[in-house]
Design an enzyme around this catalytic site. Structure first.
Site, PDB file in Angstrom:
ATOM      1  N   GLU A 310       0.780  -1.054   0.026  1.00 35.69           N
ATOM      2  CA  GLU A 310      -0.118   0.015   0.004  1.00 35.69           C
ATOM      3  C   GLU A 310       0.892   1.371   0.017  1.00 35.69           C
ATOM      4  O   GLU A 310       0.357   2.218   0.688  1.00 35.69           O
ATOM      5  CB  GLU A 310      -0.881   0.099   1.218  1.00 35.69           C
ATOM      6  N   HIS A 334      -8.426  -3.851  -1.251  1.00 31.33           N
ATOM      7  CA  HIS A 334      -7.463  -3.794  -0.099  1.00 31.33           C
ATOM      8  C   HIS A 334      -6.408  -2.717  -0.003  1.00 31.33           C
ATOM      9  O   HIS A 334      -6.478  -2.066   0.721  1.00 31.33           O
ATOM     10  CB  HIS A 334      -6.866  -5.252   0.072  1.00 31.33           C
ATOM     11  N   GLU A 335      -5.493  -2.730  -1.221  1.00 33.96           N
ATOM     12  CA  GLU A 335      -4.588  -1.592  -0.935  1.00 33.96           C
ATOM     13  C   GLU A 335      -5.032  -0.119  -1.180  1.00 33.96           C
ATOM     14  O   GLU A 335      -4.585   0.550  -0.422  1.00 33.96           O
ATOM     15  CB  GLU A 335      -3.681  -1.809  -2.224  1.00 33.96           C
ATOM     16  N   HIS A 338      -6.175   0.796   2.327  1.00 34.65           N
ATOM     17  CA  HIS A 338      -5.079   1.300   3.152  1.00 34.65           C
ATOM     18  C   HIS A 338      -4.804   2.751   3.288  1.00 34.65           C
ATOM     19  O   HIS A 338      -4.316   3.014   4.054  1.00 34.65           O
ATOM     20  CB  HIS A 338      -3.811   0.667   2.906  1.00 34.65           C
ATOM     21  N   GLU A 357      -4.307  -4.077   9.096  1.00 40.93           N
ATOM     22  CA  GLU A 357      -4.757  -5.002   8.209  1.00 40.93           C
ATOM     23  C   GLU A 357      -6.224  -5.467   8.612  1.00 40.93           C
ATOM     24  O   GLU A 357      -6.852  -5.658   7.717  1.00 40.93           O
ATOM     25  CB  GLU A 357      -3.663  -6.345   8.231  1.00 40.93           C
ATOM     26  N   ASP A 413       8.073  -9.886  10.824  1.00 41.73           N
ATOM     27  CA  ASP A 413       7.453 -10.620   9.667  1.00 41.73           C
ATOM     28  C   ASP A 413       6.706 -11.892  10.082  1.00 41.73           C
ATOM     29  O   ASP A 413       6.017 -12.639   9.334  1.00 41.73           O
ATOM     30  CB  ASP A 413       8.211 -10.845   8.676  1.00 41.73           C
ATOM     31  N   TYR A 421      -5.479 -10.140   9.731  1.00 39.96           N
ATOM     32  CA  TYR A 421      -6.301  -9.628   8.814  1.00 39.96           C
ATOM     33  C   TYR A 421      -7.643 -10.277   9.109  1.00 39.96           C
ATOM     34  O   TYR A 421      -8.767  -9.388   8.991  1.00 39.96           O
ATOM     35  CB  TYR A 421      -5.727 -10.364   7.316  1.00 39.96           C
TER      36      TYR A 421
END
Length: 653
Positions: A310, A334-335, A338, A357, A413, A421
């Site tokens: 994003e 979705h992006e 953001h 998310e 990560d 999500y």
């Protein structure tokens, strides 16, 4: 970041003419909420700390970053300088601490009060495997500006360098960044924590055949001359810094949206993403104005490790969603979402990733419902929640809480994608249904307005929700329910259920085939969407007989499918079932796609048997040059783990 539009498996996240954007409104003066009370013992005052950064923003913080960089394709290197405008907060502080990874620091200078620059002493600490090296700069004069001259390493974790042969055009090299979560420090020395937001400018030089873009004010009419300047007037966190360079052309979608891509992809992608402007206006109607000027999409080569990223004003997107039927454009939704949840209101550390998310996945689903109907939105929710159920059987319960305890996430990560999500979006749907959209939609819009251009921890959201939802609308949700959703593992029994009649029909068709070998009628399957095919395959037993897979292949040609979402499900099933007829197609798929979410399930299935491990290693050896470092790391780990464990027997033929 979008790991998937259909699956969020734990694989370790788009008109001619351009006008300069006005500066954003001043950041609202919002006092951070107090630390949560004892009812939410999972997080305390130390939740404000970002353990994934060496920076000390409580002492001094960067308010503006000025980059001067040269792109060197031959040496796979960025070189130049970063100049920081600083705000000193602690009157006793005399050091600036920055995050770095594999950077060569050549010089550090500070601006004196008389405007002249002087050398500053600095020390680069030994590298930590996860965090990189702490760069400590001595600033006894508390300089208003400091400049670091440096070079990146060819192995920088946040950059990928592609030879011309790895691109669509085969003539021009390509480079792109991936800064989230903490990879920005591998190509810029900086305070690499979302707690610090800054504006930035950049002057970038490159070979004249390379078009350079950044997460900033890209001009659709910019000349490709090897000399580029950029401005980002809105304050962003470091993980939203982005750069790309290659043979890129622009194709407009609307007056404020368009596609950048290699020439062979640009028109196809623009057609695929034709609804982008509709998505923007739909989201604006729900949650307020789009505050970033333009919204463009950069379609990257297939090696991009995620579905999308994003980066403000310039979403990075995988070409695997360009299918010709718009079945996977929820990635763009979705992006784009953001731009409100994540880019505008940002988590203050990776422990609170659901604030980015989960909110974004919820907004994405509302966009899809508005444009493509509730049935499609529900199908995508069901797929995500089915996969959450699978993931939650395997992962540590401590990773199932939306807000993680301090030090629960050694590697940023390593969070559970199903948690941040899917559970995050599910929680917001719970609030929506309890309070009703007539209450919840204005609440969410107010939340985005209230915390615009700020980075916050979960505790701040909790206090805001208590004051603006629970207290104003008593009897709808208890504080105990709120705390259970956020701080406890699993999914509460209060979670709203979503069903899909179309999936019920898929389930019946699959059962009929498994029971009697009767394939669904072609008249029915001809109308199935990607979501329905995904559900059809995902509902299969763990293994099938090779002749059963051959029958499905003969009817539907799954092996060799160009649809990555279908391939991601089909190939692991083929591997588990000993369907070796698919091996050549599997090797080709793994060699041409670098999107981690799509390929890791197949690698993970392969490494479980000696024969599969050999195929995985041979394929990886050929594919590795085209993989992003993030993807490479995941494959290396899967192979190494398999080699260290006893091998499972090969499936029966």
């Amino acid at each position: 970041m979008r790991l998937s539009i259909l699956s969020l498996s734990l694989a370790a996240l788009f008109a001619a003419g351009c006008s300069r954007d006005a500066a954003p409104p001043a950041d609202p003066a919002v006092k951070p909420a107090a630390t949560q009370d004892t009812a939410s013992t999972a997080v305390n005052a130390s939740a404000e700390r970002d353990e994934h950064s060496y920076a000390q923003p409580e002492q001094v913080k960067t308010t503006d970053l000025a980059l001067a960089l040269a792109i060197d394709f031959a040496n796979k290197q960025l070189g130049g300088s970063a100049t920081y405008t600083l705000e000193w907060l602690d009157p006793k502080a005399t050091q600036l601490v920055l995050d770095t990874r594999e950077l060569t620091i050549e010089k550090v200078v500070g601006e004196r009060s008389d405007g002249k620059w002087e050398d500053l002493k600095y020390a680069l600490a030994p590298a930590d495997k996860t965090l990189g090296s702490k760069l400590t700069i001595e600033t006894p004069q508390r300089n208003k500006r400091v400049r670091v001259t440096y070079k990146t390493a060819p192995t920088a974790s946040g950059l990928q360098w592609l030879e011309p042969s790895m691109t669509a055009g085969k003539t021009t090299p390509f480079m792109f960044s991936q800064s989230q979560q903490i990879h920005a420090r591998s190509w810029v020395p900086l305070q690499d924590t979302p707690r610090v937001r800054f504006t930035y400018t950049a002057h970038v030089t490159a070979p004249k055949d390379a078009m350079v873009l950044m997460s900033a004010d890209n001009d659709p009419n910019a000349a490709r001359d090897g000399d580029y300047t950029f401005t980002m007037p809105q304050k962003i966190p470091s993980y939203l810094l982005a750069i790309a360079a290659g043979d890129l052309v622009f194709e407009p979608i609307s007056a404020r949206a368009g596609v950048w891509a290699e020439p062979s992809m640009a028109k196809k992608a623009a057609a695929e993403f034709a609804d982008t402007e509709k998505m923007m206006t739909t989201t604006e109607a729900l949650y307020g104005p789009y505050r970033w000027g333009r919204y463009d999409i950069l379609v990257l080569p297939p090696s991009f490790p995620y579905g999308g990223m994003e980066n403000p004003r310039l979403t990075f997107a995988t070409p695997t969603v360009v299918t010709g039927d718009q079945s996977l454009v929820s990635l763009i939704a979705h992006e784009l979402a953001h731009s409100w949840s994540g880019n505008l209101v940002t988590f203050s550390s990776a422990k609170d990733a659901w604030l980015n998310e989960g909110f974004t996945s919820y907004v994405e689903n509302r966009i899809i419902e508005s444009l493509y109907g509730k049935e499609r939105a529900d199908m995508e929710s069901v797929i995500s929640r089915n996969e959450l159920a699978v993931e939650f059987k395997e992962i540590d319960p401590k990773l199932q809480a939306l807000a993680l305890k301090p030090d629960a996430l050694p590697d940023p990560d390593g969070s559970s994608s199903a948690t941040v999500y899917t559970k995050g979006a599910w929680f917001l749907q719970f609030l929506e249904q309890r309070f009703g959209r007539e209450v919840f939609d204005p609440f969410l819009k107010g939340y985005f307005d209230h915390f615009a251009f700020q980075s916050i921890p979960t505790a701040t959201f909790v206090e805001y929700a208590k004051a603006n939802l629970l207290a104003k609308h008593p009897g709808k949700v208890t504080e105990a329910e709120l705390m259970q959703w956020i701080y406890e593992p699993g999914v509460p029994d209060s979670a709203p259920k979503t069903v899909s009649p179309r999936f019920d029909a898929i389930d019946a068709a699959r059962k009929a085939w498994l029971d009697a070998g009767t394939l669904p009628a072609k008249a029915a399957t001809a109308k199935w969407t990607t979501q329905e095919w995904v559900h059809f395959i995902e509902g299969m037993p763990e293994t099938l007989k090779p002749e059963q897979l051959a029958a499905l292949d003969a009817a539907y040609k799954f092996t060799g499918t160009p649809n990555g979402e279908i391939a991601q499900r089909w190939y692991p099933l083929a591997v588990r079932s000993g369907y070796t007829q698919a091996n050549d197609a599997i090797a080709a798929f793994l060699s041409t796609i670098g999107r981690r979410k799509l390929i890791m399930p197949t690698y993970e299935a392969l490494v479980k048997t000696p024969e599969g491990l050999k195929l995985a290693e041979a394929t990886f050896a050929k594919a590795k040059p085209g993989y992003h470092p993030i993807t490479t790391g995941s494959v290396v780990e899967a192979i190494a783990t398999a080699k260290a464990a006893p091998a499972a027997p090969a499936p029966a033929k």
